[in-house]
Motif scaffolding. Structure first.
Motif, PDB file in Angstrom:
ATOM      1  N   ALA A  91       0.847  -1.189   0.000  1.00 42.37           N
ATOM      2  CA  ALA A  91       0.000   0.000   0.000  1.00 42.37           C
ATOM      3  C   ALA A  91       0.886   1.245   0.000  1.00 42.37           C
ATOM      4  CB  ALA A  91      -0.914   0.034   1.225  1.00 42.37           C
ATOM      5  N   TYR A  92       0.379   2.296  -0.618  1.00 38.73           N
ATOM      6  CA  TYR A  92       1.022   3.612  -0.596  1.00 38.73           C
ATOM      7  C   TYR A  92       2.511   3.566  -0.938  1.00 38.73           C
ATOM      8  CZ  TYR A  92      -3.498   4.132   1.236  1.00 38.73           C
ATOM      9  OH  TYR A  92      -4.860   4.020   1.336  1.00 38.73           O
ATOM     10  N   GLY A  93       2.781   2.844  -2.032  1.00 41.40           N
ATOM     11  CA  GLY A  93       4.136   2.856  -2.594  1.00 41.40           C
ATOM     12  C   GLY A  93       5.126   1.906  -1.944  1.00 41.40           C
ATOM     13  N   GLY A 149       6.553 -10.697  -6.377  1.00 41.98           N
ATOM     14  CA  GLY A 149       6.037  -9.871  -7.460  1.00 41.98           C
ATOM     15  C   GLY A 149       4.841  -9.115  -6.928  1.00 41.98           C
ATOM     16  N   TYR A 150       4.138  -8.413  -7.779  1.00 43.03           N
ATOM     17  CA  TYR A 150       2.960  -7.655  -7.362  1.00 43.03           C
ATOM     18  C   TYR A 150       1.901  -8.614  -6.795  1.00 43.03           C
ATOM     19  CZ  TYR A 150      -1.508  -5.234  -7.941  1.00 43.03           C
ATOM     20  OH  TYR A 150      -2.773  -4.730  -7.753  1.00 43.03           O
ATOM     21  N   ARG A 151       1.637  -8.528  -5.503  1.00 43.58           N
ATOM     22  CA  ARG A 151       0.712  -9.421  -4.788  1.00 43.58           C
ATOM     23  C   ARG A 151       1.005 -10.892  -5.110  1.00 43.58           C
ATOM     24  NH1 ARG A 151      -0.227  -5.006  -3.076  1.00 43.58           N
ATOM     25  NH2 ARG A 151      -2.236  -4.147  -2.467  1.00 43.58           N
ATOM     26  N   GLU A 183       5.826   9.205  -2.092  1.00 39.82           N
ATOM     27  CA  GLU A 183       5.530   9.534  -3.487  1.00 39.82           C
ATOM     28  C   GLU A 183       4.064   9.335  -3.852  1.00 39.82           C
ATOM     29  OE1 GLU A 183       8.022  10.754  -5.495  1.00 39.82           O
ATOM     30  OE2 GLU A 183       9.012  10.741  -3.543  1.00 39.82           O
ATOM     31  N   TYR A 184       3.391   8.456  -3.098  1.00 38.57           N
ATOM     32  CA  TYR A 184       2.059   8.031  -3.508  1.00 38.57           C
ATOM     33  C   TYR A 184       1.012   9.132  -3.305  1.00 38.57           C
ATOM     34  CZ  TYR A 184      -1.825   4.858  -4.189  1.00 38.57           C
ATOM     35  OH  TYR A 184      -2.947   4.242  -4.673  1.00 38.57           O
ATOM     36  N   GLY A 185       0.357   9.522  -4.401  1.00 38.57           N
ATOM     37  CA  GLY A 185      -0.773  10.470  -4.341  1.00 38.57           C
ATOM     38  C   GLY A 185      -0.483  11.665  -3.459  1.00 38.57           C
ATOM     39  N   ILE A 191     -13.832  -0.377 -12.786  1.00 38.76           N
ATOM     40  CA  ILE A 191     -15.083  -0.890 -12.197  1.00 38.76           C
ATOM     41  C   ILE A 191     -16.070   0.269 -11.973  1.00 38.76           C
ATOM     42  CG2 ILE A 191     -16.060  -2.046 -10.171  1.00 38.76           C
ATOM     43  CD1 ILE A 191     -13.310  -3.531  -9.923  1.00 38.76           C
ATOM     44  N   GLU A 192     -15.524   1.371 -11.491  1.00 39.33           N
ATOM     45  CA  GLU A 192     -16.392   2.539 -11.269  1.00 39.33           C
ATOM     46  C   GLU A 192     -17.033   2.989 -12.577  1.00 39.33           C
ATOM     47  OE1 GLU A 192     -14.649   5.824  -9.093  1.00 39.33           O
ATOM     48  OE2 GLU A 192     -16.315   7.150  -9.653  1.00 39.33           O
ATOM     49  N   LYS A 193     -16.229   3.013 -13.664  1.00 31.90           N
ATOM     50  CA  LYS A 193     -16.758   3.472 -14.957  1.00 31.90           C
ATOM     51  C   LYS A 193     -17.816   2.528 -15.510  1.00 31.90           C
ATOM     52  CE  LYS A 193     -14.505   7.124 -15.010  1.00 31.90           C
ATOM     53  NZ  LYS A 193     -15.129   8.343 -14.579  1.00 31.90           N
ATOM     54  N   GLN A 235     -14.661   2.924  -2.662  1.00 35.49           N
ATOM     55  CA  GLN A 235     -13.549   2.243  -3.345  1.00 35.49           C
ATOM     56  C   GLN A 235     -14.139   1.045  -4.085  1.00 35.49           C
ATOM     57  OE1 GLN A 235     -11.165   1.077  -5.058  1.00 35.49           O
ATOM     58  NE2 GLN A 235      -9.359   1.500  -3.832  1.00 35.49           N
ATOM     59  N   ALA A 236     -14.213   1.175  -5.409  1.00 38.83           N
ATOM     60  CA  ALA A 236     -14.928   0.185  -6.219  1.00 38.83           C
ATOM     61  C   ALA A 236     -14.219  -1.173  -6.283  1.00 38.83           C
ATOM     62  CB  ALA A 236     -15.135   0.729  -7.628  1.00 38.83           C
ATOM     63  N   LEU A 237     -12.971  -1.230  -5.810  1.00 42.56           N
ATOM     64  CA  LEU A 237     -12.234  -2.506  -5.817  1.00 42.56           C
ATOM     65  C   LEU A 237     -12.686  -3.437  -4.692  1.00 42.56           C
ATOM     66  CD1 LEU A 237      -8.360  -2.179  -6.299  1.00 42.56           C
ATOM     67  CD2 LEU A 237      -9.996  -3.588  -7.511  1.00 42.56           C
TER      68      LEU A 237
HETATM   69  N1  EPU Z   1     -10.076   4.831  -8.426  1.00 41.04           N
HETATM   70  C1  EPU Z   1     -11.296   5.192  -8.965  1.00 41.04           C
HETATM   71  N2  EPU Z   1     -12.412   4.665  -8.395  1.00 41.04           N
HETATM   72  C2  EPU Z   1     -12.378   3.830  -7.328  1.00 41.04           C
HETATM   73  C3  EPU Z   1     -11.136   3.464  -6.798  1.00 41.04           C
HETATM   74  C4  EPU Z   1      -9.983   3.982  -7.365  1.00 41.04           C
HETATM   75  O1  EPU Z   1     -11.378   5.937  -9.919  1.00 41.04           O
HETATM   76  O2  EPU Z   1     -13.451   3.422  -6.877  1.00 41.04           O
HETATM   77  C5  EPU Z   1      -8.852   5.439  -8.990  1.00 41.04           C
HETATM   78  C6  EPU Z   1      -8.261   6.445  -8.007  1.00 41.04           C
HETATM   79  O3  EPU Z   1      -8.828   7.707  -8.186  1.00 41.04           O
HETATM   80  C7  EPU Z   1      -6.806   6.434  -8.363  1.00 41.04           C
HETATM   81  C8  EPU Z   1      -6.570   4.989  -8.787  1.00 41.04           C
HETATM   82  O4  EPU Z   1      -7.859   4.454  -9.121  1.00 41.04           O
HETATM   83  O5  EPU Z   1      -6.550   7.263  -9.462  1.00 41.04           O
HETATM   84  C9  EPU Z   1      -5.912   4.155  -7.683  1.00 41.04           C
HETATM   85  O6  EPU Z   1      -6.767   4.142  -6.550  1.00 41.04           O
HETATM   86  P1  EPU Z   1      -6.229   3.945  -5.048  1.00 41.04           P
HETATM   87  O7  EPU Z   1      -5.139   4.889  -4.773  1.00 41.04           O
HETATM   88  O8  EPU Z   1      -7.394   3.936  -4.142  1.00 41.04           O
HETATM   89  O9  EPU Z   1      -5.536   2.518  -5.060  1.00 41.04           O
HETATM   90  P2  EPU Z   1      -5.905   1.161  -5.796  1.00 41.04           P
HETATM   91  O10 EPU Z   1      -4.978   0.939  -6.911  1.00 41.04           O
HETATM   92  O11 EPU Z   1      -7.363   1.103  -6.076  1.00 41.04           O
HETATM   93  C10 EPU Z   1      -4.199  -0.239  -4.397  1.00 41.04           C
HETATM   94  C11 EPU Z   1      -4.171  -1.499  -3.573  1.00 41.04           C
HETATM   95  C12 EPU Z   1      -4.758  -1.259  -2.190  1.00 41.04           C
HETATM   96  C13 EPU Z   1      -3.947  -0.158  -1.514  1.00 41.04           C
HETATM   97  C14 EPU Z   1      -4.006   1.101  -2.392  1.00 41.04           C
HETATM   98  C15 EPU Z   1      -3.132   2.204  -1.855  1.00 41.04           C
HETATM   99  C16 EPU Z   1      -4.354  -3.332  -5.155  1.00 41.04           C
HETATM  100  C17 EPU Z   1      -5.223  -4.406  -5.723  1.00 41.04           C
HETATM  101  N3  EPU Z   1      -4.933  -2.550  -4.243  1.00 41.04           N
HETATM  102  O12 EPU Z   1      -5.573   0.106  -4.618  1.00 41.04           O
HETATM  103  O13 EPU Z   1      -4.583  -2.438  -1.452  1.00 41.04           O
HETATM  104  O14 EPU Z   1      -4.460   0.132  -0.233  1.00 41.04           O
HETATM  105  O15 EPU Z   1      -3.504   0.778  -3.723  1.00 41.04           O
HETATM  106  O16 EPU Z   1      -1.796   1.896  -2.060  1.00 41.04           O
HETATM  107  O17 EPU Z   1      -3.192  -3.230  -5.534  1.00 41.04           O
HETATM  108  C18 EPU Z   1      -5.629  -4.513  -0.866  1.00 41.04           C
HETATM  109  O18 EPU Z   1      -4.747  -5.072  -1.514  1.00 41.04           O
HETATM  110  O19 EPU Z   1      -6.525  -5.159  -0.268  1.00 41.04           O
HETATM  111  C19 EPU Z   1      -5.660  -3.058  -0.818  1.00 41.04           C
HETATM  112  C20 EPU Z   1      -6.655  -2.382  -0.234  1.00 41.04           C
END
Ligand code: EPU
Length: 336
Positions: free
Chosen positions: A129-131, A162-164, A194-196, A276-278, A295-297
């Motif tokens: 998370a966060y870089g 590797g990544y996850r 660096e992250y966001g 997913i959001e789109k 958070q759409a993930l």
């Molecule tokens: N975004 C959207 N809509 C959403 C969610 C994200 O448009 O609903 C966009 C954000 O605006 C941003 C980009 O997608 O431009 C990335 O979003 P975010 O920073 O929230 O991170 P993420 O890539 O969605 C990953 C990890 C998270 C971790 C965050 C922060 C994976 C699968 N997930 O999410 O990890 O907390 O980065 O570093 O790599 C986890 O693995 O369970 C987890 C929560």
């Protein structure tokens, strides 16, 4: 201490809070206890190693043996000029370890604050998370090979991170139980901001130090991600897909605001949450299954959802992302 229980309720052992049972539950708190168990009992055909249960989804009751390693304790095992080496038992709650490291002003894990789960899972899926990823700080992984019943040790390189991803999800899947992890932490911090908006958010608290970075990460996570103690979930349900640069560039010409990150020289990582959001899923809810509004993930169980319903929703999401963007999403959550 060993616990060996038949017909064991797993509701509080999975962060989706699914009401499922396992035929048999085996918990141990010492390496020797696992070795003794393996000497005296033959492993059944169907077994599963369960850590904190924060990255899996049970579709049904588990008809097999569930192995729950629960070694506790954190201790310093070594020190050199720049680093302190901390060894943590696999059953230690991940965030307890992060809190402790920050308390002792050791740096390296603060960006990984508040990730649910236990220490043992950190190397398996290389949490991140966060870089920062766990692999940046893992020095050694210790465990037991379930086939040979021998104690085994892996250097960072041998873990093939590797990544996850790691060797424990591939060649050694279900073959090694991680029992403890040695982390290499900085005495003289070098922050990764660096992250966001991480840097600007930390600045608002004043000094840049491990404790303020931790506090900032906690606030960001709390604003975006649901607390599994309140709403059943397993964090990101899908991985961020990695595609060729060419493919990403083509998508970018149609979808200009698509967030993309360099993954390697030839590959680009896309933000699955954005895709997913789109497709219109963010905040979706039907009965007790849904997609988190922030958070759409993240797929959530609002109460009494069944594992199968969550899987069904995830398939619908995958299909719609593929139809709209031609991108195949892979699940990060382990579906059992
Ligand atoms: N975004 C959207 N809509 C959403 C969610 C994200 O448009 O609903 C966009 C954000 O605006 C941003 C980009 O997608 O431009 C990335 O979003 P975010 O920073 O929230 O991170 P993420 O890539 O969605 C990953 C990890 C998270 C971790 C965050 C922060 C994976 C699968 N997930 O999410 O990890 O907390 O980065 O570093 O790599 C986890 O693995 O369970 C987890 C929560």
């Amino acid at each position: 201490m060993i616990r060996l229980i038949d017909n064991f309720d797993l509701t509080t052992y999975n962060s989706f809070n699914l009401k499922v049972n396992t035929d048999r539950f085996f918990e141990f708190t010492e390496v020797e206890e696992l070795q003794f168990f393996l000497q005296t009992e033959k492993l059944p055909e169907k077994y599963l190693v369960l850590g904190g249960g924060s990255n899996l989804l049970f579709q049904n009751n588990f008809e097999g043996l569930l192995i729950h390693p629960n070694l506790q304790g954190v201790g310093e095992i070594n020190e050199d000029r720049n680093y302190i080496y901390l060894e943590a038992g696999c059953g230690v709650e991940w965030d307890d370890l992060v809190r402790l490291s920050v308390q002792y002003e050791l740096s390296g894990l603060e960006n990984l604050s508040l990730i649910p789960g236990n220490v043992g899972a950190a190397p398996v899926q290389n949490i991140g998370a966060y870089g920062v990823e766990a692999k940046d700080r893992i020095h050694l992984v210790r465990g037991v090979n379930l086939e040979s019943n021998e104690v085994v040790e892996f250097t960072n390189e041998e873990c093939k991170f590797g990544y996850r991803n790691s060797i424990f999800k591939n060649e050694l899947k279900n073959k090694v139980v991680v029992t403890s992890v040695v982390f290499k932490l900085d005495k003289f911090p070098e922050f990764n901001l660096e992250y966001g908006a991480l840097k600007s958010e930390v600045d608002k608290l004043g000094e840049v130090n491990t404790s303020n970075v931790r506090q900032t990460v906690i606030s960001i996570r709390e604003s975006k991600l649901p607390d599994p103690a309140k709403v059943g979930n397993a964090g990101s349900f899908f991985k961020n897909p990695i595609v060729s640069n060419d493919f990403a560039n083509r998508l970018k010409t149609t979808f200009k605001d698509l967030p993309v990150y360099a993954s390697s020289e030839e590959q680009t990582k896309l933000a699955a949450g954005w895709l997913i959001e789109k497709c219109g899923w963010k905040g979706f809810r039907e009965g007790d299954v849904g997609v988190h509004p922030n958070q759409a993930l993240v797929i959530v169980n609002y109460g009494n959802a069944k594992g199968e319903q969550l899987v069904h929703l995830s398939t619908q999401i995958k299909n719609s992302v593929f139809e709209k963007f031609g991108v195949q999403l892979d699940t990060e959550v382990n579906i059992i």
